[in-house]
Design a protein around this motif. Structure first.
Motif, PDB file in Angstrom:
ATOM      1  N   UNK A 114       0.811  -1.208   0.000  1.00  0.00           N
ATOM      2  CA  UNK A 114       0.000   0.000   0.000  1.00  0.00           C
ATOM      3  C   UNK A 114       0.842   1.255   0.000  1.00  0.00           C
ATOM      4  N   UNK A 115       0.173   2.352  -0.209  1.00  0.00           N
ATOM      5  CA  UNK A 115       0.852   3.649  -0.217  1.00  0.00           C
ATOM      6  C   UNK A 115       0.935   4.200   1.185  1.00  0.00           C
ATOM      7  N   UNK A 116       1.878   5.090   1.393  1.00  0.00           N
ATOM      8  CA  UNK A 116       2.014   5.754   2.681  1.00  0.00           C
ATOM      9  C   UNK A 116       0.889   6.790   2.783  1.00  0.00           C
ATOM     10  N   UNK A 117       0.288   6.874   3.942  1.00  0.00           N
ATOM     11  CA  UNK A 117      -0.857   7.773   4.082  1.00  0.00           C
ATOM     12  C   UNK A 117      -0.397   9.209   4.290  1.00  0.00           C
ATOM     13  N   UNK A 118      -1.250  10.142   3.963  1.00  0.00           N
ATOM     14  CA  UNK A 118      -0.947  11.566   4.118  1.00  0.00           C
ATOM     15  C   UNK A 118      -0.784  11.924   5.592  1.00  0.00           C
ATOM     16  N   UNK A 119      -1.494  11.210   6.458  1.00  0.00           N
ATOM     17  CA  UNK A 119      -1.370  11.462   7.895  1.00  0.00           C
ATOM     18  C   UNK A 119       0.037  11.133   8.376  1.00  0.00           C
ATOM     19  N   UNK A 120       0.588  10.054   7.887  1.00  0.00           N
ATOM     20  CA  UNK A 120       1.941   9.674   8.267  1.00  0.00           C
ATOM     21  C   UNK A 120       2.946  10.727   7.804  1.00  0.00           C
ATOM     22  N   UNK A 121       2.759  11.239   6.611  1.00  0.00           N
ATOM     23  CA  UNK A 121       3.656  12.273   6.087  1.00  0.00           C
ATOM     24  C   UNK A 121       3.562  13.531   6.941  1.00  0.00           C
ATOM     25  N   UNK A 122       2.344  13.938   7.312  1.00  0.00           N
ATOM     26  CA  UNK A 122       2.160  15.131   8.137  1.00  0.00           C
ATOM     27  C   UNK A 122       2.836  14.953   9.494  1.00  0.00           C
ATOM     28  N   UNK A 123       2.689  13.790  10.086  1.00  0.00           N
ATOM     29  CA  UNK A 123       3.309  13.532  11.394  1.00  0.00           C
ATOM     30  C   UNK A 123       4.827  13.594  11.286  1.00  0.00           C
ATOM     31  N   UNK A 124       5.410  12.973  10.248  1.00  0.00           N
ATOM     32  CA  UNK A 124       6.859  12.997  10.083  1.00  0.00           C
ATOM     33  C   UNK A 124       7.376  14.409   9.838  1.00  0.00           C
ATOM     34  N   UNK A 125       6.687  15.176   9.012  1.00  0.00           N
ATOM     35  CA  UNK A 125       7.120  16.557   8.745  1.00  0.00           C
ATOM     36  C   UNK A 125       7.052  17.388  10.021  1.00  0.00           C
ATOM     37  N   UNK A 126       5.990  17.226  10.806  1.00  0.00           N
ATOM     38  CA  UNK A 126       5.872  17.964  12.058  1.00  0.00           C
ATOM     39  C   UNK A 126       6.956  17.563  13.048  1.00  0.00           C
ATOM     40  N   UNK A 127       7.280  16.285  13.102  1.00  0.00           N
ATOM     41  CA  UNK A 127       8.325  15.818  14.023  1.00  0.00           C
ATOM     42  C   UNK A 127       9.687  16.371  13.636  1.00  0.00           C
ATOM     43  N   UNK A 128       9.985  16.353  12.346  1.00  0.00           N
ATOM     44  CA  UNK A 128      11.279  16.880  11.891  1.00  0.00           C
ATOM     45  C   UNK A 128      11.344  18.383  12.097  1.00  0.00           C
ATOM     46  N   UNK A 129      10.266  19.095  11.796  1.00  0.00           N
ATOM     47  CA  UNK A 129      10.248  20.547  12.001  1.00  0.00           C
ATOM     48  C   UNK A 129      10.393  20.886  13.482  1.00  0.00           C
ATOM     49  N   UNK A 130       9.754  20.136  14.345  1.00  0.00           N
ATOM     50  CA  UNK A 130       9.893  20.363  15.783  1.00  0.00           C
ATOM     51  C   UNK A 130      11.309  20.118  16.263  1.00  0.00           C
ATOM     52  N   UNK A 190      16.451  22.311  18.149  1.00  0.00           N
ATOM     53  CA  UNK A 190      17.900  22.412  17.981  1.00  0.00           C
ATOM     54  C   UNK A 190      18.323  23.844  17.691  1.00  0.00           C
ATOM     55  N   UNK A 191      17.542  24.541  16.887  1.00  0.00           N
ATOM     56  CA  UNK A 191      17.847  25.949  16.600  1.00  0.00           C
ATOM     57  C   UNK A 191      17.747  26.820  17.828  1.00  0.00           C
ATOM     58  N   UNK A 192      16.718  26.592  18.634  1.00  0.00           N
ATOM     59  CA  UNK A 192      16.550  27.362  19.868  1.00  0.00           C
ATOM     60  C   UNK A 192      17.709  27.117  20.823  1.00  0.00           C
ATOM     61  N   UNK A 193      18.120  25.884  20.955  1.00  0.00           N
ATOM     62  CA  UNK A 193      19.255  25.578  21.830  1.00  0.00           C
ATOM     63  C   UNK A 193      20.514  26.261  21.310  1.00  0.00           C
ATOM     64  N   UNK A 194      20.724  26.240  19.992  1.00  0.00           N
ATOM     65  CA  UNK A 194      21.911  26.891  19.410  1.00  0.00           C
ATOM     66  C   UNK A 194      21.895  28.388  19.650  1.00  0.00           C
ATOM     67  N   UNK A 195      20.730  29.019  19.519  1.00  0.00           N
ATOM     68  CA  UNK A 195      20.624  30.469  19.756  1.00  0.00           C
ATOM     69  C   UNK A 195      20.887  30.798  21.219  1.00  0.00           C
ATOM     70  N   UNK A 196      20.316  30.031  22.123  1.00  0.00           N
ATOM     71  CA  UNK A 196      20.511  30.285  23.554  1.00  0.00           C
ATOM     72  C   UNK A 196      21.977  30.103  23.938  1.00  0.00           C
ATOM     73  N   UNK A 197      22.597  29.053  23.451  1.00  0.00           N
ATOM     74  CA  UNK A 197      24.011  28.832  23.769  1.00  0.00           C
ATOM     75  C   UNK A 197      24.869  29.939  23.158  1.00  0.00           C
ATOM     76  N   UNK A 198      24.552  30.346  21.948  1.00  0.00           N
ATOM     77  CA  UNK A 198      25.313  31.428  21.308  1.00  0.00           C
ATOM     78  C   UNK A 198      25.164  32.750  22.036  1.00  0.00           C
ATOM     79  N   UNK A 199      23.981  33.043  22.512  1.00  0.00           N
ATOM     80  CA  UNK A 199      23.727  34.315  23.182  1.00  0.00           C
ATOM     81  C   UNK A 199      24.340  34.354  24.578  1.00  0.00           C
ATOM     82  N   UNK A 200      24.226  33.280  25.320  1.00  0.00           N
ATOM     83  CA  UNK A 200      24.673  33.266  26.705  1.00  0.00           C
ATOM     84  C   UNK A 200      25.979  32.472  26.884  1.00  0.00           C
TER      85      UNK A 200
END
Length: 71
Positions: free
Chosen positions: A33-49, A54-64
């Motif tokens: 079967x094909x991968x469902x659109x729900x699975x794609x949305x969950x993976x994209x949200x997980x990677x974006x999160x 990681x970006x927030x941690x990098x900014x905080x470490x860089x600033x302080x």
């Protein structure tokens, strides 16, 4: 002893051939079967999160960085 081994090998080969023939009659491997659109949305949200965290941690470490070095 050798006859038992030959008999077992023959039986195993016969079973393998029977299984292979049944798979061919079914049309080959099962369709997964094909991968469902729900699975794609969950993976994209997980990677974006993960990238946002990681970006927030990098900014905080860089600033302080100078403040944190004295700890």
């Amino acid at each position: 002893m050798l006859n038992k081994i030959a008999a077992r090998a023959t039986t195993a080969a016969h079973c393998a051939v029977r299984w292979y023939k049944s798979r061919l009659e079914q049309g080959g491997p099962a369709d997964r079967g094909d991968i469902s659109i729900t699975t794609i949305i969950i993976w994209v949200a997980a990677v974006a999160g993960a990238i946002a965290i990681a970006g927030t941690i990098a900014v905080v470490i860089g600033r302080y960085n100078t403040t944190l070095s004295g700890i």
